[in-house]
Structures are given as C-alpha cells and as structure tokens.
Design an enzyme around this catalytic site. Structure first.
Site, PDB file in Angstrom:
ATOM      1  CB  CYS A   1      -4.764  -7.798  -1.894  1.00 37.06           C
ATOM      2  SG  CYS A   1      -5.574  -6.459  -2.779  1.00 37.06           S
TER       3      CYS A   1
ATOM      4  NE  ARG B   1      -4.073  -1.608   2.476  1.00 37.26           N
ATOM      5  CZ  ARG B   1      -4.348  -2.812   2.954  1.00 37.26           C
ATOM      6  NH1 ARG B   1      -3.412  -3.523   3.544  1.00 37.26           N
ATOM      7  NH2 ARG B   1      -5.572  -3.305   2.867  1.00 37.26           N
TER       8      ARG B   1
ATOM      9  CG  ASN C   1     -10.362  -4.728   3.170  1.00 39.07           C
ATOM     10  OD1 ASN C   1     -10.716  -5.867   3.432  1.00 39.07           O
ATOM     11  ND2 ASN C   1      -9.121  -4.320   3.294  1.00 39.07           N
ATOM     12  CG  ASP C   2     -12.431   0.116  -0.431  1.00 43.99           C
ATOM     13  OD1 ASP C   2     -13.045   0.712   0.472  1.00 43.99           O
ATOM     14  OD2 ASP C   2     -11.238   0.327  -0.683  1.00 43.99           O
TER      15      ASP C   2
ATOM     16  CD  GLU D   1     -10.083  -0.985  -4.213  1.00 42.18           C
ATOM     17  OE1 GLU D   1     -10.019  -1.349  -3.032  1.00 42.18           O
ATOM     18  OE2 GLU D   1      -9.241  -0.237  -4.733  1.00 42.18           O
TER      19      GLU D   1
ATOM     20  NE  ARG E   1     -11.968  -0.380   4.551  1.00 40.98           N
ATOM     21  CZ  ARG E   1     -10.926  -0.458   3.730  1.00 40.98           C
ATOM     22  NH1 ARG E   1     -11.093  -0.169   2.445  1.00 40.98           N
ATOM     23  NH2 ARG E   1      -9.754  -0.820   4.145  1.00 40.98           N
TER      24      ARG E   1
ATOM     25  NE  ARG F   1      -3.664   0.273  -2.710  1.00 38.91           N
ATOM     26  CZ  ARG F   1      -4.481  -0.011  -1.707  1.00 38.91           C
ATOM     27  NH1 ARG F   1      -5.445  -0.885  -1.864  1.00 38.91           N
ATOM     28  NH2 ARG F   1      -4.322   0.563  -0.534  1.00 38.91           N
TER      29      ARG F   1
END
Ligand code: PEP
Ligand code: MG
Length: 575
Positions: free
Chosen positions: A507, A301, A459-460, A436, A470, A337
C-alpha cells in the site's frame, strides 16, 4: 531567448500557455508613532482587521466547491486557527500599547519574532508551516491597508493562462480551483508543502520550487509547463513547441484511453488475476475508489480522522465514519489501519513532540500500545462498524512480534466487552500487519504466525532501509525504490508470504507507480493498493504484462551486483 527552469514536478501532464504573474505580496510597512489618546483606536483598528480577515477566510471556507480536495478545508481551518492564536490576535495589540506604534508596525515586529522562531525549527513539516504564518499575516496587512484579498488570485486574462506565483496559499487555491488556469508554477514549496499536497489532488500540470520563476518570466510570455519532469520552458522555439504539443496530445489520448479499461478486470496476458485496491484518508475519498472500479479499500489511513479535528474523535464519531465507508463499499473489503500518529502526524489535541527523532520514536502501534485507552476506543468503534461490511484491521509500524500479541489481547478483551453488552460485530474480523520496518521485513515469517495478512508500506520501508528521510528534499535523490537492498527485502517478504499462503499486498507509493508494476508482479505481488487516481494507470500495465516473459528478467535483477545491469533489466521490463 529560450530558457529552461527546473523544479519539483507534481504531475498532471504538460501545459502550454501564457504566463500570468501574481504580484509579490511583500508590502512596504509604514512605521509611525501613535499619540497616547489614539492608542485605543489603533488597537480597535487591529482588532477589526483580524475580524475582517477571519470573516474572509470563513467565507472562503463556506464557498469550497463540493468536488474540491478535502485538504482545502483543512488548510483553511489551519489559517483560521493561526488567526485566532494569541500570537496574532492578542500580542500585536500589546506591542501597539507598549511601543505606541501603528498596527502595521506592531504586526511586522510580531511576524519577525515568529519567523525567527520558525528558523530554529529543524523538522521539515513544521518549518513549512512558516509559510502559513506569512500568508495569514499578509491577509491582516492587506486588510489594514484596505485591500481585498480575493484580488490575490485574479481570474485568468485569457483562456490559456498559466499562473506564475511566488507561492499559493490554501485560500488562493480555493479560488484557483474555480478558475480556468491551465497550470501553475511557484518559486517555493517543498515536497510536503500545502501547495504540493493540493497540486497532487488537483491533477493539473504544476511545478514547484523553481526559485526565480517570477523574476525570469515576464507577463504574457509563452511558457511550457512539464509537470511530469518538473521542467518549465520559457519562450520556447518552434521545434520545442512542436515536441511538447505532441507530448500533450499523447497525454490527453492516454487519459482518454485509460477510461476504456475502467471496467476491465485486471488480468495479465497469461491469465493471472490481480487485485487493485484504493487508498483513502477520509470517508469522502471512497467515491473515487468506486469510480475507478477498485476491488476494495486496501488502506484507510484512519489517523486522518484524528488530524483534522480540534478534539479527539469520540467512539461514536469513529464508528459512524468507519461504518459509512463499509456500507458504501457494499461488501467489498475495507482495510482500516489503526491510528498511525507520531512522526509528522501530530493532531491538534496532542502536545508537540519533543522526541529527539520522532521517526524512530513513539509512533504507529507503539503509541497505541502506550495509550491503551485511545487504542481500545478505536478498536471498539472498528468492531462495531464491522457488523456493517467487510472490515479488516491493519496495524502500522510493527517491529516486534510482541506488538501483534498485545494487539490481539486488546482486541479479544474489547470483543468480550461487546459480547457482554450484546453489541454485534464480525467475530471473524481479520487482523493484518504493515511490513514497513526492516526488522519486520527480515523476520516476516515470525509475524505471519500471528497475522491473517500483511501489507508492505514501502514509503517507510525505503526510508528506514536506506536511512533517507522521506520528507527531506535535500536527500530525495537518495530515496531509491529500486535500490538492491529494497528489492531484496521486497522479494523476501512477498515470497515468504506466498510460500506460507498468507495474503500479501502493498500500500506504499511504489504500488501506485506504473513504472514499477511489472517489477512488483515479477516479485510475486498480486495485490496492490494506491491513490485512486493511479488505479487505471497500474491496471493498464497489468493488462499488458506477460508474467512468463518477465520472470527470467527478475532472476537477473535479483542477481545484479552493479547498477548498470539493474537499470538495463528495469528497461527490459518496460519493453
Ligand atoms: C507506507 O509507509 O508505505 C505507508 C503506506 O504508510 P504511510 O505512508 O501512511 O506512512
Ligand atoms: Mg508508513
């Protein structure tokens, strides 16, 4: 009498020990008038308290143990920054002069004003920074009163002490890291609070947000902390103790057993080889990925390089960071990323966002395309670093195919520039996209025409599919990774990628949840990327899975139109 309290479990297993209560830091604030001739002295006293508090924090910063989580440094620097801000370093002195009051009272008035401003804030991450302001002002109060803050986290009284606190500041955590507490529990702390983030990286049993733990638990009382289920049992009876001792033994045995599979290849019972990658936020996290024998880094990240600095990192600084990771991974793939700023990730050098809904605003690739200079500087650094290892690029928050086309254009232009300058880079560097956003998931085949690989950010994806923030604890019960809509979307994305032969990985946090490994394997996923601490747990699941057994279960799961069938299949998957 025995009593059970429920909070947010941060993991780390089960601890049984004696409570050690940290006294509440609320202080009685004296208020008195200062004579005009003493005002300058009072202002100097305030200045000196701020200076001492700063020195204490800097000393703590300098004493961060080498193996401490990287977040500790970031949190301490946040506190130093707050202390240097003029709201704490200058404005209280103006109050002393204007109101002719003592330094403590001036600071209290200033704190009240700041807290009232925080109460107006709706965004959870910023609201949680309210606690940091309280912790920093407490440090000044104590210095004014002549107390040593190091006393705030006393050494455990016994070897089986469990720390019970209202809250723990990042500075407390530095001391805590070196102490021998078995576990800790707190009254407050949201799921994205500093305490929660640090607790996860320390991997000790911990439960937060218990609300009244400090008033219900007495000093030295026997307590059980179940960090897995978020439960604290006060004064347990013999039967409960026996039960939790057994769970404790089980946990320790499991941790030890996991080390046995550290070097095993992740292959299913029926011989399918799976790739397990690690997620990192900063270059120093790479050690943990290597220690757990991962195939590579599936998600770096990179925006964390931009969050922890006062200024924008230069091209050279970025290049060195990416190169260091690539070299350390020694030819194993490193998927970096591109900057995913926006939403809750606002760097210090950027203006606070006033977007009405940052999660739907200028974030991820949208921000990069709007700030071309920022993006091209990163692409140059990434390309230069690609000459030193197997770097691949990953673009976050895609929702329109045009965003990939524009990214490719920028990439080609930066490549041309580098060629002209004679700077080496990997001519065949791969470009992947994060799936995502539901729009990208539904139309993934369109994106695949322009991408070398894809990675699912659950997550997203879950947040946007279910319309559940979240980060918001108030709706966390609705954040459901096995909601039929999520499962169908995952199935669509994975099977489409597999059909057209484009590598697909995951991921998001789902990939690191061992309870979901078989579900994901059954949906056709073969590449997982997760927190390094999860790698062995997921590998254990892979090793015990027979894909031919679970395939029919997945068919039933995809057809399930009621929650009971869905959960029954989930249970059978784990059997
Ligand atoms: C995700 O959304 O799943 C993801 C991996 O990205 P992040 O958690 O950084 O938003
Ligand atoms: Mg994401």
């Amino acid at each position: 009498m025995s009593l059970a309290l429920h909070g947010i479990g941060i993991g780390g297993g089960v601890a049984i020990g004696h409570a050690h209560l940290i006294s509440h830091t609320d202080i009685e604030i004296a208020h008195y008038t200062v004579r005009p001739e003493d005002i300058a002295g009072e202002v100097a006293r305030y200045d000196s308290a701020v200076k001492t508090a700063r020195q204490e924090l800097e000393m703590l910063w300098g004493s961060i143990p080498e193996n401490a989580p990287t977040e500790l440094g970031a949190f301490l620097s946040l506190h130093i920054m707050l202390l240097n801000d003029q709201t704490l370093s200058v404005e209280p002195k103006e109050i002393i002069e204007k109101r002719k009051c003592n330094a403590e009272w001036a600071l209290k008035l200033q704190l009240d004003t700041l807290l009232a401003q925080f109460d107006e804030i709706e965004e959870e991450y910023l609201r949680e920074r309210r606690t940091d302001v309280i912790q920093v002002t407490e440090r000044i109060f104590k210095t004014l009163a002549g107390h040593d803050m190091a006393m705030h986290t006393p050494a455990p009284t016994d070897r089986d002490s469990i720390l019970v606190a209202h809250d723990l500041s990042p500075a407390d955590m530095v001391l805590f890291k070196d102490s021998e507490y078995l576990a800790f529990i707190t009254d407050v702390g949201g799921p994205t609070s500093h305490t929660a983030i640090l607790a996860r990286s320390l991997d000790l049993p911990s439960v937060l947000a218990l609300r009244h733990a400090r008033s219900l638990i007495h000093e030295d009382e026997l307590i059980i902390v179940d960090g897995v289920n978020g439960v604290v049992i006060v004064d347990p009876d013999e039967r409960t103790l026996t039960e939790y001792r057994a769970r404790q033994d089980e946990w320790s045995e499991r941790q030890a057993r996991l080390q046995d599979i550290r070097t095993s290849k992740p292959i299913t019972q029926d011989g399918i080889e799976i790739e397990l990658f690690g997620n990192i936020e900063l270059p120093e996290d790479t050690d943990q990925v290597l220690e757990n024998n991962a195939t590579g880094i599936g998600l770096f990240r990179s925006e964390f390089l931009f969050l922890s600095e006062d200024d924008l990192p230069t091209e050279q600084e970025q290049y060195e960071a990416y190169r260091a990771v690539a070299e350390q991974m020694n030819g194993q793939p490193v998927i970096i990323r591109t900057i995913d700023l926006g939403k809750d990730k606002i760097p210090k050098w950027q203006e606070e966002t006033d977007a009405p809904n940052p999660a739907l605003g200028l974030t991820g690739i949208r921000l990069c395309l709007a700030e071309a200079q920022l993006f091209r500087t990163q692409l140059r650094a990434l390309l230069r670093a690609s000459a030193h290892g197997k770097i691949k690029l990953l673009v976050p928050m895609l929702s329109h195919v045009g965003e990939v086309r524009q990214t490719r254009r920028h990439l080609e232009e930066v490549k041309t520039q580098l060629r002209l300058e004679g700077i080496p880079f990997d001519e065949h560097i791969e470009l992947g996209g994060m799936i995502e956003v539901p729009a990208a998931a539904f139309t993934v085949e369109h994106f695949l025409h322009h991408l070398d690989f894809a990675s699912i950010g659950t997550n997203d994806l879950i947040q946007y599919t279910l319309a559940v923030d979240r980060n918001d604890d108030a709706v966390s019960h609705l954040y459901d990774p096995v909601h039929p809509a999520v499962i169908r979307l995952l199935h669509h994305v994975i099977s489409t990628c597999n059909r057209v032969g484009k590598p697909i990985s995951m991921c998001g946090e789902m990939a690191g949840d061992p309870a979901l490994t078989r579900l994901l394997l059954g949906l056709g996923l073969r590449r997982f990327s997760m927190l390094p601490a999860r790698l062995l747990k997921v590998k254990e699941q892979v090793l015990s899975t027979d894909l031919s057994r679970i395939k029919p279960l997945i068919v039933r799961l995809l057809e399930a139109d009621d929650i009971e069938t869905l959960w029954q299949v989930m249970e059978e998957l784990q059997a």
